[in-house]
Design an enzyme around this catalytic site. Structure first.
Site, PDB file in Angstrom:
ATOM      1  N   ALA A  63       0.854  -1.191   0.000  1.00 46.20           N
ATOM      2  CA  ALA A  63       0.000   0.000   0.000  1.00 46.20           C
ATOM      3  C   ALA A  63       0.890   1.241   0.000  1.00 46.20           C
ATOM      4  CB  ALA A  63      -0.884  -0.009   1.235  1.00 46.20           C
ATOM      5  N   GLY A 102       0.780  -5.166   0.976  1.00 45.66           N
ATOM      6  CA  GLY A 102      -0.334  -5.247   0.034  1.00 45.66           C
ATOM      7  C   GLY A 102       0.086  -5.843  -1.303  1.00 45.66           C
ATOM      8  N   GLU A 105      -0.143  -9.441  -0.794  1.00 45.88           N
ATOM      9  CA  GLU A 105      -1.569  -9.772  -0.651  1.00 45.88           C
ATOM     10  C   GLU A 105      -2.238  -9.805  -2.022  1.00 45.88           C
ATOM     11  OE1 GLU A 105      -3.285  -8.341   3.399  1.00 45.88           O
ATOM     12  OE2 GLU A 105      -2.102  -6.692   2.592  1.00 45.88           O
ATOM     13  N   GLU A 125       3.732  -5.441   7.411  1.00 44.99           N
ATOM     14  CA  GLU A 125       2.798  -4.461   7.977  1.00 44.99           C
ATOM     15  C   GLU A 125       3.006  -4.252   9.471  1.00 44.99           C
ATOM     16  OE1 GLU A 125       2.060  -6.713   5.726  1.00 44.99           O
ATOM     17  OE2 GLU A 125       0.505  -6.014   4.362  1.00 44.99           O
TER      18      GLU A 125
HETATM   19  C1  LIG Z   1      -8.131   0.470   6.669  1.00 48.64           C
HETATM   20  C2  LIG Z   1      -7.038   0.511   5.629  1.00 48.64           C
HETATM   21  C3  LIG Z   1      -6.946  -0.790   4.859  1.00 48.64           C
HETATM   22  C4  LIG Z   1      -5.644  -0.871   4.126  1.00 48.64           C
HETATM   23  C5  LIG Z   1      -5.443  -2.289   3.729  1.00 48.64           C
HETATM   24  C6  LIG Z   1      -4.182  -2.530   2.999  1.00 48.64           C
HETATM   25  C7  LIG Z   1      -3.003  -2.514   3.845  1.00 48.64           C
HETATM   26  C8  LIG Z   1      -1.854  -2.768   3.313  1.00 48.64           C
HETATM   27  C9  LIG Z   1      -0.729  -2.626   4.177  1.00 48.64           C
HETATM   28  C10 LIG Z   1       0.559  -2.369   3.431  1.00 48.64           C
HETATM   29  O1  LIG Z   1       0.813  -2.776   2.347  1.00 48.64           O
HETATM   30  S1  LIG Z   1       1.583  -1.421   4.323  1.00 48.64           S
HETATM   31  C11 LIG Z   1       3.012  -1.311   3.306  1.00 48.64           C
HETATM   32  C12 LIG Z   1       3.800  -2.560   3.357  1.00 48.64           C
HETATM   33  N1  LIG Z   1       5.043  -2.357   2.677  1.00 48.64           N
HETATM   34  C13 LIG Z   1       6.153  -2.057   3.300  1.00 48.64           C
HETATM   35  O2  LIG Z   1       6.227  -2.001   4.489  1.00 48.64           O
HETATM   36  C14 LIG Z   1       7.353  -1.798   2.446  1.00 48.64           C
HETATM   37  C15 LIG Z   1       7.994  -0.520   2.848  1.00 48.64           C
HETATM   38  N2  LIG Z   1       9.153  -0.233   2.027  1.00 48.64           N
HETATM   39  C16 LIG Z   1      10.358  -0.810   2.244  1.00 48.64           C
HETATM   40  O3  LIG Z   1      10.557  -1.623   3.102  1.00 48.64           O
HETATM   41  C17 LIG Z   1      11.473  -0.373   1.348  1.00 48.64           C
HETATM   42  O4  LIG Z   1      11.185   0.902   0.908  1.00 48.64           O
HETATM   43  C18 LIG Z   1      11.675  -1.320   0.142  1.00 48.64           C
HETATM   44  C19 LIG Z   1      10.370  -1.531  -0.589  1.00 48.64           C
HETATM   45  C20 LIG Z   1      12.246  -2.648   0.616  1.00 48.64           C
HETATM   46  C21 LIG Z   1      12.677  -0.655  -0.857  1.00 48.64           C
HETATM   47  O5  LIG Z   1      13.879  -0.354  -0.179  1.00 48.64           O
HETATM   48  P1  LIG Z   1      14.985   0.562  -0.901  1.00 48.64           P
HETATM   49  O6  LIG Z   1      16.136   0.653   0.066  1.00 48.64           O
HETATM   50  O7  LIG Z   1      15.227   0.072  -2.243  1.00 48.64           O
HETATM   51  O8  LIG Z   1      14.330   1.987  -1.080  1.00 48.64           O
HETATM   52  P2  LIG Z   1      13.805   3.013   0.010  1.00 48.64           P
HETATM   53  O9  LIG Z   1      14.780   4.126   0.114  1.00 48.64           O
HETATM   54  O10 LIG Z   1      13.416   2.326   1.245  1.00 48.64           O
HETATM   55  O11 LIG Z   1      12.471   3.518  -0.693  1.00 48.64           O
HETATM   56  C22 LIG Z   1      12.513   4.285  -1.881  1.00 48.64           C
HETATM   57  C23 LIG Z   1      11.400   5.304  -1.821  1.00 48.64           C
HETATM   58  O12 LIG Z   1      10.144   4.610  -1.851  1.00 48.64           O
HETATM   59  C24 LIG Z   1       9.355   5.016  -0.755  1.00 48.64           C
HETATM   60  N3  LIG Z   1       8.520   3.867  -0.376  1.00 48.64           N
HETATM   61  C25 LIG Z   1       8.901   2.610  -0.177  1.00 48.64           C
HETATM   62  N4  LIG Z   1       7.850   1.837   0.092  1.00 48.64           N
HETATM   63  C26 LIG Z   1       6.776   2.630   0.059  1.00 48.64           C
HETATM   64  C27 LIG Z   1       5.385   2.402   0.261  1.00 48.64           C
HETATM   65  N5  LIG Z   1       4.889   1.181   0.528  1.00 48.64           N
HETATM   66  N6  LIG Z   1       4.567   3.457   0.162  1.00 48.64           N
HETATM   67  C28 LIG Z   1       5.024   4.689  -0.143  1.00 48.64           C
HETATM   68  N7  LIG Z   1       6.344   4.966  -0.338  1.00 48.64           N
HETATM   69  C29 LIG Z   1       7.188   3.942  -0.243  1.00 48.64           C
HETATM   70  C30 LIG Z   1      10.356   5.403   0.318  1.00 48.64           C
HETATM   71  O13 LIG Z   1       9.793   6.225   1.263  1.00 48.64           O
HETATM   72  C31 LIG Z   1      11.410   6.094  -0.505  1.00 48.64           C
HETATM   73  O14 LIG Z   1      10.904   7.375  -0.804  1.00 48.64           O
HETATM   74  P3  LIG Z   1      11.854   8.632  -0.838  1.00 48.64           P
HETATM   75  O15 LIG Z   1      10.956   9.783  -1.115  1.00 48.64           O
HETATM   76  O16 LIG Z   1      12.862   8.370  -1.898  1.00 48.64           O
HETATM   77  O17 LIG Z   1      12.476   8.699   0.514  1.00 48.64           O
END
Ligand SMILES: CCCCCC/C=C/CC(=O)SCCNC(=O)CCNC(=O)[C@H](O)C(C)(C)COP(=O)(O)OP(=O)(O)OC[C@H]1O[C@@H](n2cnc3c(N)ncnc32)[C@H](O)[C@@H]1OP(=O)(O)O
Length: 719
Positions: A63, A102, A105, A125
């Site tokens: 997400a 997500g 998922e 998550e």
């Molecule tokens: C009632 C509500 C119902 C909702 C139901 C659905 C719920 C879903 C839950 C989820 O999916 S929560 C999200 C789960 N995902 C994560 O936790 C992944 C988080 N990201 C990471 O761990 C890392 O970023 C990565 C994907 C492993 C990549 O690592 P890398 O070292 O290659 O790059 P980063 O510097 O960490 O990230 C680059 C850039 O991307 C942004 N970012 C990463 N993931 C997300 C994300 N999921 N959403 C938005 N932005 C994301 C990160 O902040 C960096 O941004 P920047 O601006 O360059 O700093």
């Protein structure tokens, strides 16, 4: 452009491509794109199968976390994934790069999953204070069984494609083009029954002792979580998966998610996620991470092979840097020769490597560092000794060598003065054990060049550290804030508290160890040496409780004078089963010592509430954080919070001291500081920071706005 595109390959395979760089997060536009694509697929009679992939070799990072801050709009994930799963045409996920949260998922809603061998998968998550609420908590245990799902969902750990294959999460793994393979696979399964592939329709295979498995998992997450709510909710959702039909399980998943989603802990953990990314990008000097040139370090030297030096050698070698490890004392050198290879072996094993990528050579003389590109001096905290080494290094090393000092608080500029090129001198404050602890404070002296700072920052990252650039002042950020925290803890003992009482309050807040246990672990003599250098200690039958014009507690000095240095001597604020013992027991001697001390100084002990212990210790520490921000020693509150979460055990689900102050309410923190300062006028650390006052006067903006506020404030004060 953020979206999901739709195309048809060879007339029959629909390809849905998620496009939202850099991780193809499921933003509103992407969800809308997927929903539209599903409708087009359903309507197109030529299409017989579907493949979902992510642009640029990354399937999906989950997400879009940035959307959590505002009201959710656009198609929700749960019905979108159900629509995919319900399709009568086979849907195949082509997992390249990552499928997280997500993203996984979504893949679990597909009928088949093909992964590239380098892909990482997981449901992280829980690390954001949430649970997999797009059906993940219900589908995963139906696919891989309850115990494995409990492990993945409550830890949030990322797994490799090969582990995912073993667990049965993916159907095939390839070293070649996963998308191409998924397209071929999709064609090959057209016409096969899809019923068994729909995970929501499968029973959840649970072990016969399902209740005891769940209870055990719950006990474990309570113990590990230090008050974190999300892991407990994850177990609750998995209990529902194991014991209820799918539809009811989904309802439970939704309810639990709604509670978590609006909790302060989820906000704190999401703030911690973004803070970690923010700190890698800025330096307090104003130089930006992306406009400072960095040097790639291939060969480095470490001077001094005590505990810290040995850890640094190991961390460098594991990062692929060749190291010259120097120690002048024969006995210490011999110990390092024996211990470093063992530590290295364990470290390499933890990372799944047979041998560490960097080569180590040992030496007893500084002349052997002449060919290295960077030196980390790690001798003990003695300015005169460090200066001697730096001036020698300046003559031995080739011009341009970056010279770093591992110091926990000494003046980097004084060290720089001892060299011919102060621009190349920076601090690297590692935390013990240096090959394990994630935090690195990179200390910019007033004359350190952006290039030298950036080189140390990037080297830290290569070593697996979270590098935070900080300014040069006594104690830098972490230890400068620790001083008022420890000081309050000592004053509380004088006033009637016991070490256990203080520690229990702090551990109840979420620290893995209270201040006195921590002090016993690191050694009481560490602070004693610093206080001696600062001219604060005095010996005598009746040591005074005022030093340098402010309240001072001689309690820890007296403990050291009596040889109670903590775990290493088997006696400290607690007693242990001999020197080096680990199990802390309360010590009647300490109780007696405190009573005698209070009586001698005419202090009448009182019962001190947990609330007061927490407020005095934590707000004194946070107040110093505001002073640090005001002085420009940290670039923003995120830097301070990352330092406290990664280096000092601040519970991550409470964001960090500055975030916590915002959650408590800045006006309340100010009011409490004023209250305690009134009762303790001889304690300057309780005097509210003027930045805190200005933030309150400005209406207490959220922590994310403080950087902007501080820079405007600074410009304003310069006018
Ligand atoms: C009632 C509500 C119902 C909702 C139901 C659905 C719920 C879903 C839950 C989820 O999916 S929560 C999200 C789960 N995902 C994560 O936790 C992944 C988080 N990201 C990471 O761990 C890392 O970023 C990565 C994907 C492993 C990549 O690592 P890398 O070292 O290659 O790059 P980063 O510097 O960490 O990230 C680059 C850039 O991307 C942004 N970012 C990463 N993931 C997300 C994300 N999921 N959403 C938005 N932005 C994301 C990160 O902040 C960096 O941004 P920047 O601006 O360059 O700093």
């Amino acid at each position: 452009m953020k979206m999901a595109t739709y195309s048809v390959l060879s007339g029959s395979v629909a390809l849905i491509t998620l496009q939202n760089p850099p991780v193809n997060a499921l933003s509103e536009a992407v969800r809308t794109g997927i929903t539209d694509a599903v409708q087009r697929t359903l309507k197109d009679p030529q299409v017989t199968s579907v493949v979902i992939c992510g642009q640029n070799g990354r399937f999906c990072g989950g997400a879009d976390i940035r959307e959590f801050a505002g009201p959710m709009s656009g198609p929700p994930l749960v019905p979108m994934i159900h629509a995919l799963e319900a399709m009568e045409k086979p849907v195949v996920a082509a997992i390249e790069g990552l499928a997280l949260g997500g993203g996984l998922e979504l893949a679990l809603g597909c009928h088949y999953r093909i992964a590239h061998s380098q892909a990482l998968l997981g449901l992280p998550e829980v690390t954001l204070g949430l649970l997999p609420a797009a059906g993940g908590s219900q589908r995963l245990p139906r696919l891989i069984g309850l115990p494995a799902a409990l492990d993945l969902i409550t830890t949030g750990r990322h797994i490799s494609a090969s582990e995912a294959l073993k667990l049965g999460i993916v159907d095939q793994v390839t070293d070649d083009n996963a998308l191409k393979m998924a397209v071929e696979f999709a064609r090959s399964v057209v016409g096969q029954p899809l019923g068994p592939r729909r995970l929501s329709t499968r029973p959840c295979h649970s072990p016969p002792d399902v209740d005891s498995v769940l209870d055990q998992a719950l006990a474990q997450v309570w113990q590990r979580g230090r008050g974190a709510l999300a892991p407990v909710a994850c177990v609750g959702a998995l209990r529902a998966a194991a014991t209820l039909p799918y539809a009811q399980g989904m309802e439970k998943e939704r309810e639990l998610m709604a509670t978590l989603f609006n909790s302060g802990q989820a906000r704190a953990l999401q703030y911690a996620f973004f803070s970690q990314r923010v700190v890698g990008k800025w330096q307090p000097s104003g130089a930006r991470w992306d406009n400072s040139t960095t040097r790639t370090i291939r060969k480095a030297a470490v001077i001094g092979l005590g505990t810290m030096g040995r850890g640094i050698v190991v961390a460098l070698a594991l990062a692929g840097v060749s190291v010259v490890a120097v120690e002048s004392q024969e006995k210490q050198l011999a110990a390092a020769r024996q211990m470093v290879p063992e530590m290295l072996q364990r470290g390499a094993g933890r990372r799944g490597l047979d041998t560490p990528p960097g080569v180590i050579s040992f030496s007893s003389g500084l002349e052997d560092v002449s060919e290295v590109e960077l030196v980390i001096e790690a001798v003990f905290e003695d300015m005169a000794l460090k200066r001697r080494i730096f001036s020698r290094l300046a003559t031995v090393c080739r011009p341009g060598t970056v010279l770093c000092s591992n110091t926990s608080g000494l003046d980097i500029d004084q060290l720089a003065e001892a060299t011919q090129n102060p621009a190349l001198v920076v601090g690297m404050h590692f935390f013990a054990p240096a090959h394990v602890m994630k935090l690195l404070e990179v200390v910019c002296g007033p004359r350190s060049s952006p290039e030298a700072v950036a080189t140390a920052m990037v080297l830290g990252k290569r070593m697996g550290k979270v590098s935070v650039a900080v300014g040069n002042c006594p104690g830098f950020v972490g230890n400068r804030m620790l001083k008022p925290y420890m000081e309050q803890a000592n004053f509380l003992l004088e006033e009637g508290a016991t070490p256990q009482q203080v520690d229990e309050a702090l551990e109840g807040f979420g620290f893995p160890m209270g201040v006195f246990r921590m002090s016993d672990l690191s050694g009481l003599d560490v602070g004693w040496r610093v206080r001696k250098e600062a001219g604060l200690t005095e010996q005598g039958v009746e040591p005074t409780r005022m030093r340098q014009g402010q309240r001072y507690s001689p309690l820890p000095d007296q403990m050291c004078e009596g040889g109670r240095l903590g775990q290493k001597t088997g006696r400290g604020w607690y007693r242990y089963d001999g020197p080096g013992g680990r199990v802390a027991r309360s010590d009647p001697w300490v109780q007696n010592f405190l009573e005698t001390y209070r009586a001698r100084h005419g202090l009448v002990p009182r019962r001190i509430a947990t609330e007061e212990i927490l407020e005095r210790c934590l707000y004194a520490l946070t107040n110093e954080g505001f002073n640090i921000l005001q002085d420009g020693v940290a670039a923003g509150p995120e830097d301070i919070d990352v330092i406290y979460v990664f280096g000092y055990g601040w519970p991550r689900h409470r964001g960090g001291p500055m975030f916590h102050a915002g959650q408590v309410g800045l006006a309340r923190v100010l009011e409490k500081l004023e209250h305690y300062q009134h009762s303790h006028p001889d304690v300057p650390h309780l005097k509210p920071s003027s930045l805190l006052r200005r933030l309150v006067a400005a209406g207490s903006p959220p922590v994310q706005k403080w950087r902007e506020f501080i820079s405007k404030d600074r410009v304003h004060s310069q006018l």
